[in-house]
Design an enzyme around this catalytic site. Structure first.
Site, PDB file in Angstrom:
ATOM      1  N   HIS A  36      11.577 -41.822  35.528  1.00 54.54           N
ATOM      2  CA  HIS A  36      12.375 -40.551  35.734  1.00 54.54           C
ATOM      3  C   HIS A  36      13.745 -40.731  35.960  1.00 54.54           C
ATOM      4  CE1 HIS A  36      12.535 -36.490  36.929  1.00 54.54           C
ATOM      5  NE2 HIS A  36      11.144 -36.674  37.347  1.00 54.54           N
TER       6      HIS A  36
ATOM      7  N   ASP B  55      14.287 -36.847  32.328  1.00 59.16           N
ATOM      8  CA  ASP B  55      13.714 -35.657  33.239  1.00 59.16           C
ATOM      9  C   ASP B  55      12.621 -35.032  32.642  1.00 59.16           C
ATOM     10  OD1 ASP B  55      15.828 -36.166  34.956  1.00 59.16           O
ATOM     11  OD2 ASP B  55      17.126 -34.699  33.795  1.00 59.16           O
TER      12      ASP B  55
END
Length: 540
Positions: free
Chosen positions: A513, A517
């Site tokens: 992450h 995204d």
């Protein structure tokens, strides 16, 4: 004078240099005197050390006897000012000069301090991969006493990734093998063999052992382990009610709660034998319970279970490194997962057509996994944010698409790499995957076969019929695709009561992450699904 004599006596080629011996000790003293140093030109004051064999040359100037000596022992060039060197530091610069480590064999030229040990080389365990800290000797291809030449293979080393051949760097004789076939957990730099220049010197190293002061031998000759500290078993804590004893009371009266008195009568417990723990020595029900527990006869514990049978399986280097890297990945990379189903009917039809052409031409058959690799590479080219790695200062986005393919073997999990998979045809990918999988199962992959990948594909669907799973990211990459098996499903058709069959696979994208995204990961899966469900677009 003792250091100059040591150099002259231990160097065969210096002994054969008549010009140098002509001046011998008197000129050496004159050379290192402070008066002479001031008259020597700077370009004559450099002692150049370089690697690849011994070379000596002597030269005398008109005014002063100046010598330029070239001494070869390893990999890195180093200049040492002769004007700054005193007679007492010659040997120190020879013995203690720092030599940078190499990713290949690391020989070290040593002058023996004892007269019975001639000049020799100590060959250390090389670092053959970026993550290697120790290795194993699979087998020696040369025996003690054999003559060796540059480029010849000395032994096979089992690294943290694969078994790699270690080549000789200089001509000589293999005098002593310190760590033989099957030696395990040898630290990088630890001495594994000795070579000499002269065949007559081999016998002098029959009982040779590396000195404890050597960097490589430090781990081999560690001090005896500390004595284990044996802790005494902790004593059982005393119960809050002591063993039966006469409790203090006011005269013959015993103070107890009504509930405790009733409970004592039911259990036939003499209250006079109990010491109360309540206020003013009052006996409460808990005191009765503790008394019964302490007074009850202990029952011997009878073990009826049969002893457990087990086998301890030694850890291979690849399994150790895989375990440490996966643990690091799970602890430091914030994983999240995205799953999508893709219809594979068209890709299965295309595969059947391509394999008929492959069989006619004698090429390798194309698998569903080969098509998945191609679709993955093209999706990475279309969404390059997923073809990236995280660093503390920036995100590195790669311009090449190199796909690692997970391969399970008896030795552990390997991930050979298909380089520039987005630019290769399906036939080339199929052939390369086949060859790399064969090498992985034979444990013969080289570092260039598995290093440098930018993304990984793990397929448990085809070979193991796993429907869906989540894979762990292979650092420093930021994504890995887990591919499940194809499943036949019933789906609605155009009519109200019309249905048809179709095959679907579930794929799960594991994302870092910090780099990818959620929206970017979803965009990549959308591109991947499009290539799978419309495989003809991969041929454009």
């Amino acid at each position: 004078m003792s250091y100059a004599s040591l150099i002259l006596n231990h160097s065969k080629k210096l002994r054969n240099a008549p010009n140098f011996l002509h001046y011998e000790h008197a000129l050496l003293v004159r050379w290192f005197s402070s008066d002479t140093q001031t008259t020597i030109k700077r370009n004559q004051d450099m002692w150049k050390t370089e690697f690849c064999g011994y070379e000596y040359s002597t030269r005398k100037s008109v005014s002063e006897p100046a010598y330029s000596t070239k001494l070869s022992f390893g990999i890195q060039k180093r200049n040492i000012s002769m004007a700054a060197v005193k007679m007492g530091s010659i040997a120190g610069s020879l013995f203690n000069s720092e030599i940078s480590q190499s990713s290949q064999v690391q020989p070290r030229r040593c002058y023996a301090s004892a007269s019975d040990l001639p000049p020799h080389q100590e060959i250390g365990m090389p670092s053959l991969s970026p993550t290697m800290t120790e290795g194993n000797i699979a087998r020696w291809l040369k025996k003690e006493g054999d003559k060796v030449f540059p480029g010849e293979v000395l032994c096979e080393v089992e690294t943290d990734k694969a078994t790699v051949e270690m080549e000789c760097m200089e001509e000589g004789y293999l005098a002593k093998i310190i760590r033989g076939d099957g030696a395990k957990e040898i630290k990088v730099g630890e001495v594994i063999a000795i070579t000499v220049e002269d065949e007559d010197d081999i016998s002098k190293f029959e009982d040779y052992q590396p000195q404890a002061s050597d960097p490589g031998a430090a781990t081999a000759q560690q001090s005896s382990p500390k004595k284990e500290m044996v802790e005494e078993p902790a004593q059982e804590s005393e119960p809050k009610v002591s063993k039966p004893s006469i409790s203090p009371s006011s005269g013959d009266r015993i103070f107890t709660s009504p509930l405790a008195r009733k409970f004592a009568e039911e259990k036939n417990v003499p209250l006079s034998s109990i010491k109360g723990t309540g206020p003013e020595g009052l006996i409460v029900k808990g005191d009765i319970d503790d008394y019964l527990e302490v007074s009850a006869p202990s029952k011997a514990k009878v073990t009826t279970d049969a002893p457990l049978g087990y086998t301890d399986i030694p850890l291979s280097q690849i399994r150790k490194v895989t375990a440490s890297r996966l643990l690091l990945s799970k602890q430091t990379i914030p994983h999240y997962y995205l799953t999508v189903d893709a219809c594979v009917d068209k890709i299965m039809s295309l595969r059947a057509q391509l394999n008929s052409l492959q069989e006619a031409s004698g090429g390798a058959r194309i698998s569903v996994n080969d098509l998945v690799i191609k679709a993955t590479a093209l999706a990475l080219r279309k969404v390059p944010q997923c073809n990236s790695s995280w660093t503390d200062d920036y995100i590195r986005q790669y311009h090449n698409v190199h796909i690692n393919v997970a391969v399970q073997t008896d030795h552990g999990l390997f991930v050979p790499v298909i380089r520039d998979a987005d630019k290769k045809g399906l036939s080339a990918i199929a052939e390369e995957v086949k060859q790399l999988a064969k090498k992985a199962k034979e444990n013969s992959l080289k570092p260039e076969n598995y290093e440098g990948g930018t993304f990984t594909v793990s397929n448990l669907g085809g070979p193991f019929a796993i429907k869906q799973f989540c894979a762990i990211i292979n650092p420093p990459q930021s994504g890995i695709l887990a591919v499940g098996s194809a499943e036949r499903r019933i789906i609605p058709s155009s009519g109200a009561e019309e249905y048809k069959f179709a095959s679907f696979i579930s794929v799960t994208l594991s994302c870092d992450h910090r780099v990818i995204d959620g929206a970017i990961g979803a965009e990549w899966l959308k591109a991947f699904k499009s290539y799978i469900e419309n495989p003809e677009s991969m041929l454009l």
